[in-house]
Enzyme design. Structure first.
Site, PDB file in Angstrom:
ATOM      1  N   HIS A 118       0.827  -1.226   0.000  1.00  0.00           N
ATOM      2  CA  HIS A 118       0.000   0.000   0.000  1.00  0.00           C
ATOM      3  C   HIS A 118       0.856   1.270   0.000  1.00  0.00           C
ATOM      4  O   HIS A 118       0.314   2.365  -0.197  1.00  0.00           O
ATOM      5  CB  HIS A 118      -0.919   0.048   1.226  1.00  0.00           C
ATOM      6  CG  HIS A 118      -1.937  -1.053   1.263  1.00  0.00           C
ATOM      7  ND1 HIS A 118      -2.805  -1.291   0.220  1.00  0.00           N
ATOM      8  CD2 HIS A 118      -2.216  -1.996   2.201  1.00  0.00           C
ATOM      9  CE1 HIS A 118      -3.576  -2.332   0.537  1.00  0.00           C
ATOM     10  NE2 HIS A 118      -3.233  -2.774   1.720  1.00  0.00           N
ATOM     11  N   ASP A 166      -2.484 -10.838  -2.150  1.00  0.00           N
ATOM     12  CA  ASP A 166      -3.050 -10.302  -0.902  1.00  0.00           C
ATOM     13  C   ASP A 166      -4.531  -9.973  -1.123  1.00  0.00           C
ATOM     14  O   ASP A 166      -4.943  -9.655  -2.231  1.00  0.00           O
ATOM     15  CB  ASP A 166      -2.281  -9.030  -0.523  1.00  0.00           C
ATOM     16  CG  ASP A 166      -2.598  -8.530   0.880  1.00  0.00           C
ATOM     17  OD1 ASP A 166      -1.808  -8.829   1.796  1.00  0.00           O
ATOM     18  OD2 ASP A 166      -3.625  -7.848   1.062  1.00  0.00           O
ATOM     19  N   HIS A 221      -6.082  -7.444  -0.216  1.00  0.00           N
ATOM     20  CA  HIS A 221      -6.241  -6.019  -0.515  1.00  0.00           C
ATOM     21  C   HIS A 221      -5.513  -5.681  -1.819  1.00  0.00           C
ATOM     22  O   HIS A 221      -4.444  -6.231  -2.092  1.00  0.00           O
ATOM     23  CB  HIS A 221      -5.647  -5.172   0.610  1.00  0.00           C
ATOM     24  CG  HIS A 221      -6.220  -5.469   1.966  1.00  0.00           C
ATOM     25  ND1 HIS A 221      -5.631  -6.343   2.838  1.00  0.00           N
ATOM     26  CD2 HIS A 221      -7.348  -5.010   2.571  1.00  0.00           C
ATOM     27  CE1 HIS A 221      -6.369  -6.409   3.954  1.00  0.00           C
ATOM     28  NE2 HIS A 221      -7.407  -5.617   3.816  1.00  0.00           N
ATOM     29  N   ASP A 246      -4.064 -12.915   3.659  1.00  0.00           N
ATOM     30  CA  ASP A 246      -5.286 -12.493   4.339  1.00  0.00           C
ATOM     31  C   ASP A 246      -6.559 -12.785   3.546  1.00  0.00           C
ATOM     32  O   ASP A 246      -7.656 -12.440   3.988  1.00  0.00           O
ATOM     33  CB  ASP A 246      -5.218 -11.002   4.722  1.00  0.00           C
ATOM     34  CG  ASP A 246      -4.566 -10.129   3.666  1.00  0.00           C
ATOM     35  OD1 ASP A 246      -4.317 -10.625   2.551  1.00  0.00           O
ATOM     36  OD2 ASP A 246      -4.306  -8.948   3.954  1.00  0.00           O
TER      37      ASP A 246
HETATM   38 ZN   LIG Z   1      -3.791  -7.308   2.927  1.00  0.00          ZN
END
Ligand SMILES: [Zn+2]
Length: 293
Positions: free
Chosen positions: A111, A148, A150, A229
């Protein structure tokens, strides 16, 4: 990151425990992560940003860089070593001292934007690794695989439109950070998955989108932004991957690596917050990376 934060030191001990319990640990060579240098970081982050992070690092207590991302007196060193681990891994793999490498690091990186910490991330570790492979080793094509849960918005911001880098990702959508569905450039292969999606949807994304894109691109090195995750047991999000899905996706990418990169792959830990599932899933990923049956 502070007390009761999911991005916690116990994540790395959970990985370590499962590597021992599974019998994988004795097959691995260990390296201490060095500190990334300003030169290595500056290929991704402006030096003003690196200095701002150094200036923000507290000598005691905790400071928040964004609502989710904090630094304590040890965080700067950890962040520099997380990026440095990815650089060392690239060096080891590209000088043939290893064929594959996994970086068990915190904080994660995907991120982190050029000029902005975000979502537990301070430096974009995998981006620093990619630019190191391109600039210090003279490669021309590096692929980043991000599984991931995200979307790796930082990695996308850094590399969108960069023809030397292909990014292939799957992520839950709509979900934090609410990016990745606009296809901003032709080198981005994002596959958003709806809440509840699992192994079947992963297989469709990989076989229909990732693998044809990777075959067209012919990477010279493959990097993983390896977040765990999306596991069904991880309540950070709502995808339903299993331990075996992480082995499967790693195998698919390994076959691409065997065709184009001489099997060379570097993986860097991103998310994964259900400690048992994280440890077990990393074992599945490493079994394939290291060729341990
Ligand atoms: Zn993540």
């Amino acid at each position: 990151m502070g007390a009761h934060h999911p991005e916690q030191p116990a994540r790395l001990s959970a990985i370590e425990d499962q590597l021992i319990a599974s019998g994988v640990a004795p097959h691995l060579a260990r390296y201490e992560a060095p500190l990334a240098t300003d030169e290595q970081l500056a290929r991704v982050h402006p030096l003003e940003y690196v200095q701002a992070i150094r200036d923000a690092a507290p000598s005691r207590g905790t400071v928040h860089l964004d609502p989710d991302t904090a630094m304590n007196p040890h965080s700067l060193q950890a962040a520099l070593r997380a990026a440095g681990a990815a650089v060392l891994a690239v060096d080891l793999v590209l000088t043939k001292k290893a064929t594959t490498a996994f970086c068990a690091v915190r904080p994660p990186g995907h991120h982190a934007c050029r000029f902005r910490p975000m979502g537990f991330c301070i430096f974009n570790n995998v981006a620093v690794a990619a630019r190191h492979a391109l600039h210090a080793h003279g490669l021309e094509r590096v692929a980043i695989i991000d599984f991931d849960v995200h979307h790796g918005n930082g990695t996308e911001e850094i590399f969108e439109g960069d023809e030397q880098v292909l990014m292939a990702s799957i992520f839950q959508h709509p979900f934090y950070p609410y990016s990745g569905t606009d296809n901003p450039a032709s080198n981005m292969f994002n596959v958003p998955l709806a809440a509840g999606a699992g192994g079947k949807e992963l297989r469709e994304a990989v076989t229909e989108t990732w693998l044809p894109a990777l075959d067209d691109f012919k990477p010279q090195l493959i990097l993983f932004s390896a977040g765990f995750d999306a596991h069904a047991e991880d309540d950070m999000a709502m995808l339903r991957f299993t331990d075996a899905d992480y082995a499967w996706v790693t195998k698919q990418v390994k076959q691409v690596a065997e065709r184009y990169t001489g099997g060379r792959m570097v993986s860097s830990l991103e998310g994964g917050y259900a400690l048992s599932a994280l440890g077990r899933s990393v074992v599945q990923h490493l079994r394939v990376l290291a060729g341990i049956d």
